[in-house]
Design a protein around this motif. Sequence first.
Motif, PDB file in Angstrom:
ATOM      1  N   GLN A 179      -4.745   0.002   5.282  1.00  0.00           N
ATOM      2  CA  GLN A 179      -4.146   0.317   3.973  1.00  0.00           C
ATOM      3  C   GLN A 179      -4.508   1.730   3.535  1.00  0.00           C
ATOM      4  O   GLN A 179      -3.665   2.488   3.074  1.00  0.00           O
ATOM      5  N   ALA A 180      -5.790   2.049   3.680  1.00  0.00           N
ATOM      6  CA  ALA A 180      -6.249   3.366   3.245  1.00  0.00           C
ATOM      7  C   ALA A 180      -5.608   4.467   4.092  1.00  0.00           C
ATOM      8  O   ALA A 180      -5.270   5.533   3.593  1.00  0.00           O
ATOM      9  N   ALA A 198       0.832  -1.213   0.000  1.00  0.00           N
ATOM     10  CA  ALA A 198       0.000   0.000   0.000  1.00  0.00           C
ATOM     11  C   ALA A 198       0.864   1.259   0.000  1.00  0.00           C
ATOM     12  O   ALA A 198       0.403   2.343  -0.351  1.00  0.00           O
ATOM     13  N   LYS A 233      -1.877   6.285   3.608  1.00  0.00           N
ATOM     14  CA  LYS A 233      -1.646   7.435   2.741  1.00  0.00           C
ATOM     15  C   LYS A 233      -1.887   8.746   3.494  1.00  0.00           C
ATOM     16  O   LYS A 233      -1.739   9.812   2.935  1.00  0.00           O
TER      17      LYS A 233
END
Lengths: 225, 266
Positions: free
Chosen positions: B156-157, B100, B160
């Motif tokens: 995972q999201a 990711a 970022k």
Amino acid sequence: MEFRFFEIYRSSEYLLLLAKGAGVSASLAIGGGLVGFLLATLLAVSRYAEVPVLGRISAAYVEFIRNTPLIVQLFFVAFGLPLLLGYSWPFWAHALLALTLNFSAYFAEILRAGFSSIPSGQLEAGAALGIRKATIFRKVVFPQAVAAMYPSLNSQFIFLFLTTGVIAEIGVTDLTHAGLYIDSRTFRSFEVFTALTVIYIVMALSFKAVLNAIYRSAFKWRTVR
Amino acid sequence: MSAGPKISARNVAKTYGDMTVLERLNLDVEEGAFCTIVGASGCGKSTFLRMLLSQETPSRGRIELDGAPLPGEPTSDRGIVFQKYSVFPHLTVEDNLILAREFERSRLFGRSFGSSRKAARAEIDDTLEKIGLGSARLKYPAQLSGGMQQRLAIAQALLKRPKVLLLDEPFGALDPGIRADMHDLLLGLWEELQMTVFMVTHDIREAFKLGTRILVFDKIRHDPQAPDAYGATITYDLPLTRKDAGPPPELAGLAMNADTSTGASA
Ligand SMILES: Nc1ncnc2c1ncn2[C@@H]1O[C@H](COP(=O)(O)OP(=O)(O)OP(=O)(O)O)[C@@H](O)[C@H]1O
Ligand SMILES: [Mg+2]
């Protein structure tokens, strides 16, 4: 009729021939399998990614190979192309090239099916994370496709291995060649071909066992629970 | 950062061929809002989220982020969690998170250097702890429960560090008991990370429990001769206070008829 297996194999010359032949058969199958897999990957990727000209060429190539007999491909590589291109290689090299080309087409078709079987959600998830397309292919699609298609690749390889006997026709001293030679000297066809059958079975089952072991260690994620 | 809305939509429409999915969408969402989105199946909620992520572009109108047009592709300021298929089954929890982070590597560095790799590890550790997956880092998704898999998808999201988090029925496949835990987790992260959240759900109680604002998508214009001619739009846009016991009377029936009201167009 009496069977005399001992008569054939008491001569160490024949045993050695069979052993060498088995080694040649195995080496050429493994070599053709590995190089063929690499070539198949290029073929399948160019079709999957719809690379403009290359994709079409790959498709045509795969169709061509899968719709012509291996023995014709073999003669073409061993006798046809050398006339055209002026090369002269040892017999085994002709055989390796022909087997590589042959294996690659069958593997490519399986790989391509594997690539398309990956749920589009996996691609979307990768894209949503901002990962580049090529990286998504390399790290998400390819490994999952190979794992999913491994059983098919595995049995295709075994099947192709069993067709390699035709390379005896161009003079490669493989297992079939050894059998034919011993038969021509002893005229004990039944015993010779029984022996060949057993050796081929043992080799095929050994390949299968090794390939299965590789599967279990390389694709743990498919077997864990 | 501008003082204006975090996200705004002006007269946005989305069509696929002759089919209008969404139309006349107008919206201003302030930073830090938690918008829940409900509506009938197939009315375009996921399409709306995909537009917010730049995986789709509006056919008409425009969407702005911080007063500027949305970037043309997904960027690290927006993260998304889908109902399923968003974790990678062939990678361990840890490797899912390392992959990711690939966006950074490919966009900024080309390769991650020793020190940044170390920093990446620390960040992954941190995220795993925060999300409650610390003890599962070497497991494969198949070894995790549905709730744990969704935690991984959220992790995972979050890697970022998005300012806008998009959630498309993230808990739709989970048991009710696990959902409550996930709600707590999500609300905690929302407060801690001060994100603006858009969450699609089919569970109207979940929408009221979590949201600071609820958006109801519905198709109000119908042409019996051409069922695809009109799309859905935002028919209710209500602020919520967390103390609300449940849906107000005029919305009470929504949860039940949500799946049938546009059945003709499916
Ligand atoms: N890429 C596409 N091409 C064509 N039509 C599409 C595409 N994506 C979505 N649609 C159509 O747009 C409509 C809205 O789809 P969307 O997935 O946004 O609905 P949804 O509100 O999220 O539904 P659900 O609640 O079932 O998830 C559907 O009729 C769908 O078939
Ligand atoms: Mg949807």
